[in-house]
Design a protein around this motif. Sequence first.
Motif, PDB file in Angstrom:
ATOM      1  N   GLY A 277      35.247  70.901  24.849  1.00 26.92           N
ATOM      2  CA  GLY A 277      34.891  69.845  25.795  1.00 26.92           C
ATOM      3  C   GLY A 277      33.573  70.108  26.487  1.00 26.92           C
ATOM      4  N   ARG A 278      32.944  69.025  26.873  1.00 24.18           N
ATOM      5  CA  ARG A 278      31.698  69.091  27.638  1.00 24.18           C
ATOM      6  C   ARG A 278      31.640  67.896  28.578  1.00 24.18           C
ATOM      7  NH1 ARG A 278      27.008  72.100  26.705  1.00 24.18           N
ATOM      8  NH2 ARG A 278      27.168  73.598  24.974  1.00 24.18           N
ATOM      9  N   LEU A 279      30.975  68.098  29.692  1.00 23.11           N
ATOM     10  CA  LEU A 279      30.725  67.005  30.623  1.00 23.11           C
ATOM     11  C   LEU A 279      29.328  66.454  30.367  1.00 23.11           C
ATOM     12  CD1 LEU A 279      32.168  68.440  33.952  1.00 23.11           C
ATOM     13  CD2 LEU A 279      33.127  66.606  32.565  1.00 23.11           C
ATOM     14  N   ALA A 280      29.270  65.151  30.187  1.00 17.33           N
ATOM     15  CA  ALA A 280      27.967  64.524  29.970  1.00 17.33           C
ATOM     16  C   ALA A 280      27.147  64.576  31.256  1.00 17.33           C
ATOM     17  CB  ALA A 280      28.143  63.072  29.528  1.00 17.33           C
ATOM     18  N   VAL A 281      25.866  64.803  31.107  1.00 17.81           N
ATOM     19  CA  VAL A 281      24.964  64.761  32.257  1.00 17.81           C
ATOM     20  C   VAL A 281      24.713  63.287  32.554  1.00 17.81           C
ATOM     21  CG1 VAL A 281      22.731  65.436  33.175  1.00 17.81           C
ATOM     22  CG2 VAL A 281      23.927  66.930  31.569  1.00 17.81           C
ATOM     23  N   ALA A 282      25.348  62.783  33.609  1.00 13.41           N
ATOM     24  CA  ALA A 282      25.286  61.354  33.909  1.00 13.41           C
ATOM     25  C   ALA A 282      25.256  61.156  35.415  1.00 13.41           C
ATOM     26  CB  ALA A 282      26.487  60.627  33.300  1.00 13.41           C
ATOM     27  N   VAL A 283      24.884  59.955  35.801  1.00  9.75           N
ATOM     28  CA  VAL A 283      24.861  59.573  37.214  1.00  9.75           C
ATOM     29  C   VAL A 283      25.826  58.413  37.404  1.00  9.75           C
ATOM     30  CG1 VAL A 283      22.523  60.376  37.676  1.00  9.75           C
ATOM     31  CG2 VAL A 283      22.862  58.078  36.793  1.00  9.75           C
ATOM     32  N   ASP A 284      26.564  58.449  38.504  1.00 12.86           N
ATOM     33  CA  ASP A 284      27.516  57.382  38.796  1.00 12.86           C
ATOM     34  C   ASP A 284      26.842  56.163  39.402  1.00 12.86           C
ATOM     35  OD1 ASP A 284      29.660  58.937  37.901  1.00 12.86           O
ATOM     36  OD2 ASP A 284      29.813  59.950  39.836  1.00 12.86           O
ATOM     37  N   SER A 285      25.688  56.359  40.014  1.00  6.28           N
ATOM     38  CA  SER A 285      24.943  55.263  40.626  1.00  6.28           C
ATOM     39  C   SER A 285      23.475  55.669  40.683  1.00  6.28           C
ATOM     40  CB  SER A 285      25.472  54.972  42.039  1.00  6.28           C
ATOM     41  OG  SER A 285      25.194  56.059  42.901  1.00  6.28           O
ATOM     42  N   PRO A 286      22.575  54.696  40.894  1.00  6.00           N
ATOM     43  CA  PRO A 286      21.154  55.066  40.992  1.00  6.00           C
ATOM     44  C   PRO A 286      20.868  56.104  42.074  1.00  6.00           C
ATOM     45  CG  PRO A 286      21.372  52.701  40.695  1.00  6.00           C
ATOM     46  CD  PRO A 286      22.761  53.239  40.887  1.00  6.00           C
ATOM     47  N   LEU A 287      21.626  56.057  43.183  1.00  5.02           N
ATOM     48  CA  LEU A 287      21.399  57.027  44.254  1.00  5.02           C
ATOM     49  C   LEU A 287      21.851  58.426  43.864  1.00  5.02           C
ATOM     50  CD1 LEU A 287      22.455  54.957  47.398  1.00  5.02           C
ATOM     51  CD2 LEU A 287      20.163  55.379  46.520  1.00  5.02           C
ATOM     52  N   ASP A 288      22.669  58.528  42.803  1.00  2.00           N
ATOM     53  CA  ASP A 288      23.147  59.840  42.377  1.00  2.00           C
ATOM     54  C   ASP A 288      22.024  60.681  41.779  1.00  2.00           C
ATOM     55  OD1 ASP A 288      25.205  61.678  42.230  1.00  2.00           O
ATOM     56  OD2 ASP A 288      25.746  61.132  40.180  1.00  2.00           O
ATOM     57  N   PHE A 289      20.879  60.047  41.498  1.00  2.00           N
ATOM     58  CA  PHE A 289      19.726  60.814  41.026  1.00  2.00           C
ATOM     59  C   PHE A 289      19.334  61.881  42.049  1.00  2.00           C
ATOM     60  CE2 PHE A 289      18.712  57.145  38.176  1.00  2.00           C
ATOM     61  CZ  PHE A 289      18.684  57.863  37.000  1.00  2.00           C
ATOM     62  N   LEU A 290      19.500  61.543  43.343  1.00  2.00           N
ATOM     63  CA  LEU A 290      19.129  62.495  44.389  1.00  2.00           C
ATOM     64  C   LEU A 290      20.007  63.735  44.343  1.00  2.00           C
ATOM     65  CD1 LEU A 290      18.585  59.996  47.347  1.00  2.00           C
ATOM     66  CD2 LEU A 290      16.862  61.021  45.865  1.00  2.00           C
ATOM     67  N   ASN A 291      21.285  63.559  43.967  1.00  2.00           N
ATOM     68  CA  ASN A 291      22.191  64.705  43.887  1.00  2.00           C
ATOM     69  C   ASN A 291      21.948  65.534  42.634  1.00  2.00           C
ATOM     70  OD1 ASN A 291      23.443  63.834  46.268  1.00  2.00           O
ATOM     71  ND2 ASN A 291      24.856  62.509  45.138  1.00  2.00           N
ATOM     72  N   LYS A 292      21.561  64.868  41.549  1.00  2.00           N
ATOM     73  CA  LYS A 292      21.354  65.577  40.289  1.00  2.00           C
ATOM     74  C   LYS A 292      20.020  66.321  40.248  1.00  2.00           C
ATOM     75  CE  LYS A 292      25.162  63.972  38.425  1.00  2.00           C
ATOM     76  NZ  LYS A 292      26.310  64.841  38.106  1.00  2.00           N
ATOM     77  N   ALA A 293      19.043  65.825  40.998  1.00  2.00           N
ATOM     78  CA  ALA A 293      17.710  66.433  40.946  1.00  2.00           C
ATOM     79  C   ALA A 293      17.714  67.776  41.669  1.00  2.00           C
ATOM     80  CB  ALA A 293      16.684  65.499  41.579  1.00  2.00           C
ATOM     81  N   ASP A 294      17.007  68.736  41.100  1.00  2.00           N
ATOM     82  CA  ASP A 294      16.877  70.037  41.754  1.00  2.00           C
ATOM     83  C   ASP A 294      15.566  70.081  42.536  1.00  2.00           C
ATOM     84  OD1 ASP A 294      14.936  70.252  39.829  1.00  2.00           O
ATOM     85  OD2 ASP A 294      16.048  71.670  38.580  1.00  2.00           O
ATOM     86  N   ASP A 295      15.287  71.225  43.136  1.00  2.00           N
ATOM     87  CA  ASP A 295      14.093  71.351  43.969  1.00  2.00           C
ATOM     88  C   ASP A 295      12.810  71.158  43.165  1.00  2.00           C
ATOM     89  OD1 ASP A 295      15.711  71.827  46.120  1.00  2.00           O
ATOM     90  OD2 ASP A 295      15.585  74.017  45.964  1.00  2.00           O
ATOM     91  N   THR A 296      12.816  71.604  41.919  1.00  2.00           N
ATOM     92  CA  THR A 296      11.616  71.442  41.087  1.00  2.00           C
ATOM     93  C   THR A 296      11.331  69.970  40.825  1.00  2.00           C
ATOM     94  OG1 THR A 296      12.079  73.567  40.018  1.00  2.00           O
ATOM     95  CG2 THR A 296      10.541  72.072  38.904  1.00  2.00           C
ATOM     96  N   ASP A 297      12.386  69.206  40.524  1.00  2.00           N
ATOM     97  CA  ASP A 297      12.201  67.772  40.294  1.00  2.00           C
ATOM     98  C   ASP A 297      11.648  67.089  41.540  1.00  2.00           C
ATOM     99  OD1 ASP A 297      13.223  68.036  37.732  1.00  2.00           O
ATOM    100  OD2 ASP A 297      15.283  67.746  38.403  1.00  2.00           O
TER     101      ASP A 297
END
Length: 554
Positions: A277-297
């Motif tokens: 199994g694997r979890l897809a790298v996905a966002v639940d909403s457009p605002l979830d980009f802020l949670n997925k992004a790291d400091d470099t991004d």
Amino acid sequence: MILSRFWYLALAILLGVSAFTLMLAAQMYNRSGLRAMSDSLAADSSAVGWYLKDDARNRSSALIPIALAPELRGQLAKATPEAKPSREIRDEAKKSLKKLDGDVPADLKFDALWAVDGSGRVIASVGIEHAEDWELGGYPVVADALHGWIRDDAWVWKGRIYRVVARPVEAEVNGEPVGAVIGVKIVDDKFAQGVSKRTGSAVGFYADGARVASWAPEGFDKANLDQITQDLKQLEDNKDYQEKGRSEPRVIASHLGVVYARMPGEAWDLGAGYAVGRLAVAVDSPLDFLNKADDTDKKNVPTIFVIVAILALAGVGVFFSVLEHTQPLATFGKEAIRLAKGEVDVLAPSKFRGAYKKIASDINDGIDKIAAKGGAPRRAADLEQVLGPIPAAPTMSAFAVPGPGETSSTAIPVPNSAPAAKPLPKALPKPKPRPGSTTQDPVESIPEPEPEAAPAPAAAPPPLPKAAAAEPAAPAAEGDEVDELTEWQRVYEEFVAMKQQCGEQTAGMTFEKFKSTLQRNKDALVQRHGVTRVKFTVYAKEGKAALKASPVNK
């Protein structure tokens, strides 16, 4: 208000485009993540399959020292021809097997070791106790080993999966097998941990429709693999899984993808297998980009440009709001305060912009209607209050509103002199009969008035009272209706005389134009007040000739 409305529309369009772009980007990001997850799952499933095969070969190699041990070979050779192997043979074989098991490397340790004679009877065992008459010759992996083959298999026994390797034991090199040695490894969480560590995969083993072992690398919740048991029933209709032993990547939960593969050997027919199994790298909403992004991004985002753009857009919006809302509202508020204090009688629409101009006009109309209903007298309105600043030589001669004690009246605009003057008519045309009258009044001949002598150039016109009205003509005899045109002719003569007295130009004025002006104002007052007649009076206002119209209910 057009600028503000345009700005609101532009912001709405910009917001809509931004929202659409973010949602589209989220969908593209999720689709890309799903595709990457599918590729990774296929690689993980293959890696686990290769690991199981490699593990079987390594464990089979670990059996070589045991199968070649002279003492074990001799004891199995003695037990094979016996109808019932003696206790002495069994004890010696178990002692030898236990010693050999201790020499197996730690990473290849077996959970159980069995030594069987040529008939498939278990002569000695380590790890799992059994009855003396226990036989394993009926298992294909054991039968093949007794015929000289090296085999591995997977068994399902009492709800558990066993990895089995078997190797023949020969009395002499390249001779007939006198028995076999079988190594067993139970598939549990520890075994799954080794698989996950070597392959980097989240792996779960299942049998009889239940998960029997699982492990996952750091960052992946092992509990996610519990969901495979709910999806196993769907595999019965999966063509790839039934025919090829491996399913295509499947998404069984929120962003959780799995690939199922069958275990080889007997476990295949018993429905045992493993899932990665694997979890897809996905966002639940457009605002979830802020949670997925790291400091470099976040550092790579042009933050200064974004801040400047936001401030610029906000500044334009504030400017339009102040220009079209705040300033007009402040001006309207000041004028309303002046009106409330009695400093002005009406609001000046010319001072306002947009909707406030219409509101000011409506308020003025409301004041007029309230005054008319209540019979309250009003002071004469200042033309500049209503229309704003006017030129020094206005095109309208005068306006007037009756003061206290006067009857209701309406100010009359009188046109200035025309370029060419026409002589007064010698006789007036016969007037039209008034509504309700069956007879027509006779036409009186009106002599052309003689022009008054022009005042001396150096002498200034005599001062007049601010609101002095010319003395009205003597009323007609009681019961006789005054002829309207005759009265208008008289008013015209008085108006011309008043203009000359005030030092105003009279060249170009004609009775026809004057009469048209009176007729328009009369019609308006008759319609507004429901009267039958309108009386016009000449007076001087601020050194200029003016007319006042008064409705007459008679």
